[in-house]
Design a protein around this motif. Structure first.
Motif, PDB file in Angstrom:
ATOM      1  N   SER A   1      21.441 -92.746 -26.475  1.00  0.00           N
ATOM      2  CA  SER A   1      22.113 -92.563 -27.704  1.00  0.00           C
ATOM      3  C   SER A   1      23.349 -92.184 -27.404  1.00  0.00           C
ATOM      4  CB  SER A   1      21.351 -92.125 -28.871  1.00  0.00           C
ATOM      5  OG  SER A   1      20.972 -90.736 -28.450  1.00  0.00           O
TER       6      SER A   1
ATOM      7  N   LEU B   1      22.183 -85.800 -19.664  1.00  0.00           N
ATOM      8  CA  LEU B   1      21.229 -86.285 -19.661  1.00  0.00           C
ATOM      9  C   LEU B   1      20.989 -87.404 -18.686  1.00  0.00           C
ATOM     10  CD1 LEU B   1      17.989 -86.193 -20.913  1.00  0.00           C
ATOM     11  CD2 LEU B   1      19.168 -87.760 -22.608  1.00  0.00           C
TER      12      LEU B   1
ATOM     13  N   ARG C   1      16.810 -80.877 -20.752  1.00  0.00           N
ATOM     14  CA  ARG C   1      17.219 -82.368 -20.494  1.00  0.00           C
ATOM     15  C   ARG C   1      16.336 -82.470 -19.072  1.00  0.00           C
ATOM     16  NH1 ARG C   1      22.382 -79.882 -21.329  1.00  0.00           N
ATOM     17  NH2 ARG C   1      23.317 -80.884 -23.246  1.00  0.00           N
TER      18      ARG C   1
HETATM   19  N1  LIG Z   1      18.292 -83.524 -28.423  1.00  0.00           N
HETATM   20  C1  LIG Z   1      19.527 -82.859 -28.502  1.00  0.00           C
HETATM   21  O1  LIG Z   1      19.372 -81.530 -28.856  1.00  0.00           O
HETATM   22  C2  LIG Z   1      20.872 -83.343 -28.395  1.00  0.00           C
HETATM   23  C3  LIG Z   1      22.049 -82.693 -28.463  1.00  0.00           C
HETATM   24  C4  LIG Z   1      23.208 -83.034 -28.294  1.00  0.00           C
HETATM   25  C5  LIG Z   1      23.295 -84.575 -28.085  1.00  0.00           C
HETATM   26  N2  LIG Z   1      22.169 -85.391 -28.006  1.00  0.00           N
HETATM   27  C6  LIG Z   1      22.254 -86.953 -28.012  1.00  0.00           C
HETATM   28  O2  LIG Z   1      21.898 -86.987 -26.451  1.00  0.00           O
HETATM   29  C7  LIG Z   1      22.729 -87.874 -25.911  1.00  0.00           C
HETATM   30  C8  LIG Z   1      22.760 -87.456 -24.325  1.00  0.00           C
HETATM   31  O3  LIG Z   1      23.190 -85.978 -24.213  1.00  0.00           O
HETATM   32  P1  LIG Z   1      23.977 -85.258 -22.968  1.00  0.00           P
HETATM   33  O4  LIG Z   1      23.379 -84.100 -23.063  1.00  0.00           O
HETATM   34  O5  LIG Z   1      23.829 -86.170 -21.799  1.00  0.00           O
HETATM   35  O6  LIG Z   1      25.354 -85.271 -23.553  1.00  0.00           O
HETATM   36  P2  LIG Z   1      26.760 -85.201 -23.013  1.00  0.00           P
HETATM   37  O7  LIG Z   1      26.635 -84.576 -21.593  1.00  0.00           O
HETATM   38  O8  LIG Z   1      27.764 -84.804 -23.835  1.00  0.00           O
HETATM   39  O9  LIG Z   1      27.289 -86.882 -22.425  1.00  0.00           O
HETATM   40  C9  LIG Z   1      27.379 -87.866 -23.495  1.00  0.00           C
HETATM   41  C10 LIG Z   1      27.509 -89.135 -22.721  1.00  0.00           C
HETATM   42  O10 LIG Z   1      27.853 -90.326 -23.566  1.00  0.00           O
HETATM   43  C11 LIG Z   1      28.913 -90.874 -23.231  1.00  0.00           C
HETATM   44  N3  LIG Z   1      29.399 -91.679 -24.334  1.00  0.00           N
HETATM   45  C12 LIG Z   1      30.144 -91.040 -25.543  1.00  0.00           C
HETATM   46  N4  LIG Z   1      30.498 -92.230 -26.029  1.00  0.00           N
HETATM   47  C13 LIG Z   1      30.546 -93.480 -25.332  1.00  0.00           C
HETATM   48  C14 LIG Z   1      30.886 -94.772 -25.670  1.00  0.00           C
HETATM   49  N5  LIG Z   1      31.534 -95.142 -26.469  1.00  0.00           N
HETATM   50  N6  LIG Z   1      30.381 -95.620 -24.687  1.00  0.00           N
HETATM   51  C15 LIG Z   1      29.560 -95.265 -23.375  1.00  0.00           C
HETATM   52  N7  LIG Z   1      29.271 -93.834 -23.142  1.00  0.00           N
HETATM   53  C16 LIG Z   1      29.705 -93.156 -24.290  1.00  0.00           C
HETATM   54  C17 LIG Z   1      29.737 -89.666 -22.304  1.00  0.00           C
HETATM   55  O11 LIG Z   1      30.764 -90.698 -21.826  1.00  0.00           O
HETATM   56  P3  LIG Z   1      32.204 -89.809 -21.329  1.00  0.00           P
HETATM   57  O12 LIG Z   1      31.606 -88.729 -20.428  1.00  0.00           O
HETATM   58  O13 LIG Z   1      33.028 -90.966 -20.911  1.00  0.00           O
HETATM   59  O14 LIG Z   1      32.775 -89.167 -22.758  1.00  0.00           O
HETATM   60  C18 LIG Z   1      28.641 -89.127 -21.711  1.00  0.00           C
HETATM   61  O15 LIG Z   1      28.311 -89.838 -20.704  1.00  0.00           O
HETATM   62  C19 LIG Z   1      24.095 -87.741 -26.810  1.00  0.00           C
HETATM   63  O16 LIG Z   1      24.758 -88.763 -26.435  1.00  0.00           O
HETATM   64  C20 LIG Z   1      23.560 -87.631 -28.143  1.00  0.00           C
HETATM   65  O17 LIG Z   1      23.348 -88.707 -28.652  1.00  0.00           O
HETATM   66  C21 LIG Z   1      21.125 -84.796 -28.247  1.00  0.00           C
END
Ligand SMILES: NC(=O)c1ccc[n+]([C@@H]2O[C@H](COP(=O)([O-])OP(=O)(O)OC[C@H]3O[C@@H](n4cnc5c(N)ncnc54)[C@H](OP(=O)(O)O)[C@@H]3O)[C@@H](O)[C@H]2O)c1
Length: 285
Positions: free
Chosen positions: A71, A12, A172
Motif C-alpha cells: 500500500s 517492508l 516487518r
Molecule cells: N502497519 C504499520 O504500522 C504501517 C506504518 C507505516 C506505513 N504503513 C504502510 O505500509 C507500507 C510499507 O511500509 P514501509 O515500512 O515499507 O514504509 P517505507 O519504508 O517508508 O517505504 C515506503 C515505500 O513506498 C514507496 N512509495 C511511496 N510513494 C510511492 C509511489 N507513488 N509509487 C511507488 N512507490 C511509492 C517508497 O518509495 P520511495 O523510497 O521512492 O519514497 C518506499 O519504497 C507503507 O507504504 C504504508 O502504506 C504501515
C-alpha cells in the motif's frame, strides 16, 4: 515463475524481497521501485514503477506471474487510483495473482479512518478484479516505537492517547514471512488475513522495553485532543493527524483483533517480547 514486489526498496518491501530470495532464489523476483537506483542493493532485477503511472506498471508487470502490491503512502483519496493503476496493469499483462498489504483499523470514528477506508476500497477493487488474490491486513509495526526509545527515555515515559486500549503489534520481519507464504501458496487464495501478534497495552509495552533495554519507562495517557495537537506540532498536519488517529483507534479497540497469522504461516506469531529482542539483536548485526 516471476514474482514482482512493488515499493521494493521500502522497509517492508526489502524484508519481503529478502524472504523470497531465501525461499525461491533471486532470479525469480522482480523489484519495482519509483526510484530504481534506490533498490539496486537488493541484488535482483529492478523495474521502474511509480503508483501514479499506469504506463510504467504496464511495462513493469510484463511477464510477471504474481505481484505483491504494498500500500502507498499518499493522501488516502489519491491511493485508490494509484493502487488501481497497478491492478489494471496486472490485468492487462495477464498476471495470475495479486497479493495486497492492507491495514487493520476502524473504517469510521477516528482520524486514521480515511486511510483504512482507502485500503478497504483497494481490497474491493482487488476482489472484483477477476485475478486470483490474497490480502493481509497488517497490524501496527512495533519497530517505530523501538526507534523512538531514546525520545521516550528523555521524556521519561511513553505518552499517547491509547489509554488502556490493547494493540496487536507486528513487525516487518513477521509480515515478510507471512507475505512470502501468501505469494507462494495457492491455499491462501481468496483469504483476507489479520496479520497481527498478541494484544498488549502501552503500559505492557513500556514494561517490555524496561526489561529488554534496561530503561525505567512508564506510560502516561493523555486526551485525544491534547495528543493530536502535540503530534501535529511535532510532525505536521497530515502525519500528526494520522498518528493521533492510530492511537485513538487503539484506545477504542480497533487494533484488538483476532489474529489469522497462524493460518497464513502455519506457525504462531512471535510474542512482543520475542520481536523486541530480535529487533535489538538485528540492529547490532
Ligand atoms: N502497519 C504499520 O504500522 C504501517 C506504518 C507505516 C506505513 N504503513 C504502510 O505500509 C507500507 C510499507 O511500509 P514501509 O515500512 O515499507 O514504509 P517505507 O519504508 O517508508 O517505504 C515506503 C515505500 O513506498 C514507496 N512509495 C511511496 N510513494 C510511492 C509511489 N507513488 N509509487 C511507488 N512507490 C511509492 C517508497 O518509495 P520511495 O523510497 O521512492 O519514497 C518506499 O519504497 C507503507 O507504504 C504504508 O502504506 C504501515
Amino acid at each position: 515463475m516471476k514474482i514482482a514486489v512493488t515499493s521494493a526498496n521500502g522497509k517492508l518491501g526489502t524484508a519481503i524481497v529478502q524472504q523470497l530470495i531465501s525461499k525461491i532464489g533471486r532470479e525469480h523476483i522482480i523489484g519495482i521501485a519509483r526510484s530504481p537506483e534506490k533498490a539496486k542493493h537488493l541484488g535482483i532485477t529492478i523495474r521502474k514503477g511509480d503508483y501514479n503511472s499506469r504506463e510504467q506498471f504496464n511495462k513493469a508487470l510484463e511477464g510477471v506471474n504474481c505481484v505483491l502490491l504494498i500500500s502507498g503512502m499518499d493522501d488516502p483519496e489519491k491511493r485508490i487510483q494509484q493502487h488501481r493503476n497497478v491492478i489494471e496493469a496486472a490485468k492487462q499483462n495477464s498476471v495470475q495473482k495479486i497479493v495486497y498489504t492492507s491495514i487493520i483499523g476502524d473504517e469510521n470514528n477516528n482520524a486514521f479512518s480515511p486511510v483504512v477506508q482507502s485500503n478497504r476500497q483497494t481490497e474491493r477493487d482487488i476482489t472484483a478484479s477477476g485475478l486470483q488474490w490474497s490480502i493481509g491486513r497488517n497490524g501496527i509495526y512495533i519497530e517505530p516505537d523501538i526507534e523512538y526509545i531514546d525520545t521516550y527515555v528523555k521524556e521519561g515515559s511513553i505518552t499517547n492517547c491509547a489509554g488502556d486500549g490493547k494493540c496487536t503489534y507486528t513487525s516487518r520481519k513477521e509480515l515478510s514471512y507471512a507475505y512470502s507464504e501468501m505469494l507462494l501458496s495457492k491455499k491462501h487464495n481468496s483469504e483476507i488475513y489479520n496479520l497481527v501478534g498478541n494484544p498488549i497495552t502501552q503500559t505492557e509495552l513500556a514494561n517490555l522495553f524496561n526489561k529488554i533495554y534496561d530503561t525505567n519507562l512508564s506510560y502516561t495517557p493523555v486526551s485525544i485532543e491534547a495528543y493530536e495537537k502535540d503530534r501535529k506540532e511535532a510532525l505536521g498536519d497530515f502525519i500528526g493527524t494520522i498518528i493521533a488517529g492510530i492511537y485513538q483507534g487503539i484506545k477504542n479497540g480497533a487494533n484488538n483483533v483476532i489474529s489469522d497469522y497462524e493460518k497464513a504461516t502455519g506457525r504462531p506469531h512471535k510474542s512482543p517480547l520475542e520481536m523486541i529482542k530480535e529487533i535489538k539483536l538485528d540492529s547490532k548485526n
